[in-house]
Design an enzyme around this catalytic site. Sequence first.
Site, mmCIF file in Angstrom:
data_model
loop_
_atom_site.group_PDB
_atom_site.id
_atom_site.type_symbol
_atom_site.label_atom_id
_atom_site.label_comp_id
_atom_site.label_asym_id
_atom_site.label_seq_id
_atom_site.Cartn_x
_atom_site.Cartn_y
_atom_site.Cartn_z
ATOM 1 N N THR A 257 0.823 -1.209 0.000
ATOM 2 C CA THR A 257 0.000 0.000 0.000
ATOM 3 C C THR A 257 0.855 1.257 0.000
ATOM 4 O O THR A 257 0.338 2.370 -0.030
ATOM 5 C CB THR A 257 -0.927 0.013 1.227
ATOM 6 O OG1 THR A 257 -0.141 -0.138 2.420
ATOM 7 C CG2 THR A 257 -1.924 -1.132 1.161
ATOM 8 N N HIS B 187 6.038 -0.126 7.382
ATOM 9 C CA HIS B 187 6.197 0.810 8.504
ATOM 10 C C HIS B 187 6.183 0.037 9.820
ATOM 11 O O HIS B 187 6.136 -1.206 9.823
ATOM 12 C CB HIS B 187 5.099 1.882 8.473
ATOM 13 C CG HIS B 187 3.697 1.338 8.408
ATOM 14 N ND1 HIS B 187 3.107 0.685 9.464
ATOM 15 C CD2 HIS B 187 2.784 1.329 7.400
ATOM 16 C CE1 HIS B 187 1.886 0.321 9.140
ATOM 17 N NE2 HIS B 187 1.658 0.690 7.886
ATOM 18 N N HIS C 93 4.025 -2.983 10.645
ATOM 19 C CA HIS C 93 4.339 -4.295 10.075
ATOM 20 C C HIS C 93 5.421 -5.031 10.857
ATOM 21 O O HIS C 93 5.661 -6.217 10.615
ATOM 22 C CB HIS C 93 4.833 -4.149 8.623
ATOM 23 C CG HIS C 93 3.819 -3.562 7.691
ATOM 24 N ND1 HIS C 93 3.911 -2.278 7.189
ATOM 25 C CD2 HIS C 93 2.687 -4.087 7.146
ATOM 26 C CE1 HIS C 93 2.895 -2.040 6.385
ATOM 27 N NE2 HIS C 93 2.135 -3.116 6.345
ATOM 28 N N LYS D 181 -11.285 0.130 8.158
ATOM 29 C CA LYS D 181 -10.960 1.394 7.499
ATOM 30 C C LYS D 181 -12.241 2.211 7.365
ATOM 31 O O LYS D 181 -13.312 1.674 7.058
ATOM 32 C CB LYS D 181 -10.348 1.154 6.118
ATOM 33 C CG LYS D 181 -9.023 0.399 6.162
ATOM 34 C CD LYS D 181 -7.948 1.245 6.807
ATOM 35 C CE LYS D 181 -6.586 0.570 6.762
ATOM 36 N NZ LYS D 181 -6.486 -0.639 7.562
ATOM 37 N N ARG E 182 -10.213 2.644 0.066
ATOM 38 C CA ARG E 182 -8.821 2.975 -0.238
ATOM 39 C C ARG E 182 -8.703 3.485 -1.672
ATOM 40 O O ARG E 182 -9.482 3.108 -2.547
ATOM 41 C CB ARG E 182 -7.925 1.731 -0.107
ATOM 42 C CG ARG E 182 -7.692 1.256 1.311
ATOM 43 C CD ARG E 182 -6.824 0.023 1.259
ATOM 44 N NE ARG E 182 -6.601 -0.567 2.565
ATOM 45 C CZ ARG E 182 -5.577 -0.262 3.351
ATOM 46 N NH1 ARG E 182 -4.709 0.641 2.972
ATOM 47 N NH2 ARG E 182 -5.428 -0.867 4.523
ATOM 48 N N GLN F 79 -7.867 -13.202 0.173
ATOM 49 C CA GLN F 79 -6.957 -13.593 1.253
ATOM 50 C C GLN F 79 -7.164 -15.062 1.617
ATOM 51 O O GLN F 79 -6.203 -15.786 1.896
ATOM 52 C CB GLN F 79 -7.154 -12.705 2.485
ATOM 53 C CG GLN F 79 -6.142 -13.001 3.590
ATOM 54 C CD GLN F 79 -6.173 -11.979 4.700
ATOM 55 O OE1 GLN F 79 -6.530 -10.829 4.499
ATOM 56 N NE2 GLN F 79 -5.802 -12.402 5.908
ATOM 57 N N ASP G 181 -6.938 -7.502 13.547
ATOM 58 C CA ASP G 181 -8.004 -7.049 12.661
ATOM 59 C C ASP G 181 -8.188 -7.990 11.469
ATOM 60 O O ASP G 181 -9.143 -7.846 10.702
ATOM 61 C CB ASP G 181 -7.721 -5.624 12.166
ATOM 62 C CG ASP G 181 -6.401 -5.509 11.408
ATOM 63 O OD1 ASP G 181 -5.531 -6.374 11.586
ATOM 64 O OD2 ASP G 181 -6.242 -4.534 10.648
ATOM 65 N N LYS H 109 -2.523 6.090 18.820
ATOM 66 C CA LYS H 109 -1.985 5.180 17.820
ATOM 67 C C LYS H 109 -0.472 5.108 17.914
ATOM 68 O O LYS H 109 0.214 6.115 18.077
ATOM 69 C CB LYS H 109 -2.411 5.634 16.424
ATOM 70 C CG LYS H 109 -2.168 4.588 15.346
ATOM 71 C CD LYS H 109 -2.856 4.973 14.051
ATOM 72 C CE LYS H 109 -2.716 3.864 13.008
ATOM 73 N NZ LYS H 109 -3.415 4.195 11.750
ATOM 74 N N LYS I 78 3.338 6.625 14.991
ATOM 75 C CA LYS I 78 3.144 7.897 14.309
ATOM 76 C C LYS I 78 3.921 8.989 15.036
ATOM 77 O O LYS I 78 4.052 8.985 16.261
ATOM 78 C CB LYS I 78 1.656 8.289 14.286
ATOM 79 C CG LYS I 78 0.781 7.362 13.456
ATOM 80 C CD LYS I 78 0.896 7.681 11.975
ATOM 81 C CE LYS I 78 -0.146 6.898 11.173
ATOM 82 N NZ LYS I 78 -0.075 7.204 9.738
ATOM 83 N N THR I 79 4.435 9.937 14.270
ATOM 84 C CA THR I 79 5.061 11.130 14.834
ATOM 85 C C THR I 79 4.382 12.335 14.203
ATOM 86 O O THR I 79 3.496 12.201 13.349
ATOM 87 C CB THR I 79 6.567 11.178 14.514
ATOM 88 O OG1 THR I 79 6.738 11.357 13.095
ATOM 89 C CG2 THR I 79 7.263 9.891 14.942
#
Length: 434
Positions: A44, A49, A52, A86, A90, A180, A201, A236, A239-240
């Site tokens: 994606t 990131h 994962h 989501k 997407r 999947q 999820d 979350k 994240k920054t």
Amino acid sequence: MKQSGSQIINQLRQRGLVAQVSADKELEEHLDQPRALYCGFDPTADSLHLGHLVPLLVLKRFQEAGHTPIALVGGATGMIGDPSFKAAERKLNTPDVIASWADKIKGQVSQFIDFDCGENSALVANNLDWTEKMSALEFLRDVGKHFSVNNMINKESVKLRLDREGSGISFTEFSYSLLQGMDFAELNRRYNCTLQIGGSDQWGNIVGGIDLARRQNQSQCFALTVPLITKADGSKFGKTEAGAVWLDPAKTSPLAFYQFWLNVADADVYKFLRYFTFLSLEEISAVEDADVRAEGKPQGQAVLAREATRLVHGEEGLAAALRITEALFTGDPNQLPESDFEQLCLDGMPSSELPVADLAEKPLTSLLVDCGMAKAGREVKDALGRESVFINGRAIGADYNMKAAELFASTNALFGRFFLVRLGKKKYHLFQRI
């Protein structure tokens, strides 16, 4: 080191890495023998990131226990998009973009699992290999007939989208779980893969694959999910202010990656040591106990930052992060190579071109206010009085008698162009003479 099924599952549980597991006792017995297991990674973006990293490291843990990990790159599923939890549809990317991203992710995965270690050497697969030439009729006949729409609609991830006003879910995304499920059945046929790892999820999708493998292959398969990582305050993870923390050093440098872990809250650090490092539970407990007894700053964050950075960016990346951190916060920036200053700009350190033409009459106080280091000249003057202004590691005191033009002369620049200014302990600005 080969471990029994109960040993590997218990180890994962002790680290807090098991959210759900199917037929747990049967799975433990099943894992007493070497097995193949897989986890899927959809392209994606052009990099994985931090989200994962946990399932990737779980694959690595299973390989160290004697099992064969399969990293499945979703060249096909990446074109559809997983709707799980989501809020909206997407964006669909072109096949060329997906293919290029898939190739990059293949390379990243190879950093974590071993492809040359004998009988349980890792494999990489791409689900485009078995979907690209399949017709829609074949898909509907051979795969779709095994899935109940009633059950699919009742999945929590789908219900959330159906219940959200004005959103809904397209047939494209609705079909994702079938793709999947087909992946699991196909990997079961090709490699006798009997266990799928994924985030919590993904539970519904994984269970669908277990059922399809049973129907098509008469094979018993299993599921194990890891928790979705959140911080102690419920926000979350990964994240920054600048966005996601990527595993690609071109998107998140080793320094920025290292600093991310240094800033982990005390409430999270020992949990993250269990998740994101291969330190033993005894070693992690020793770090925690030492921090409880120690007065002053705990060491857990530094241990976590070192271990996680070494794991993702290797010894060289860790060395660079430590070198820059040392020079910035406690040492001498004159020891840094030119490439490190260029990296600081990429990492988001405040930086600007030096207004050389205006320096002749410009005092240092005005220069530092103009670049945003201080709100007013008084703040700079107070710092000068404490000798808390540094230019390329040199302390500038209140009695300095040089104009900014002299302080920032090209002869004083590092590599002929860089001036690293520190105000107090934490404010930095990198000027460049252009």
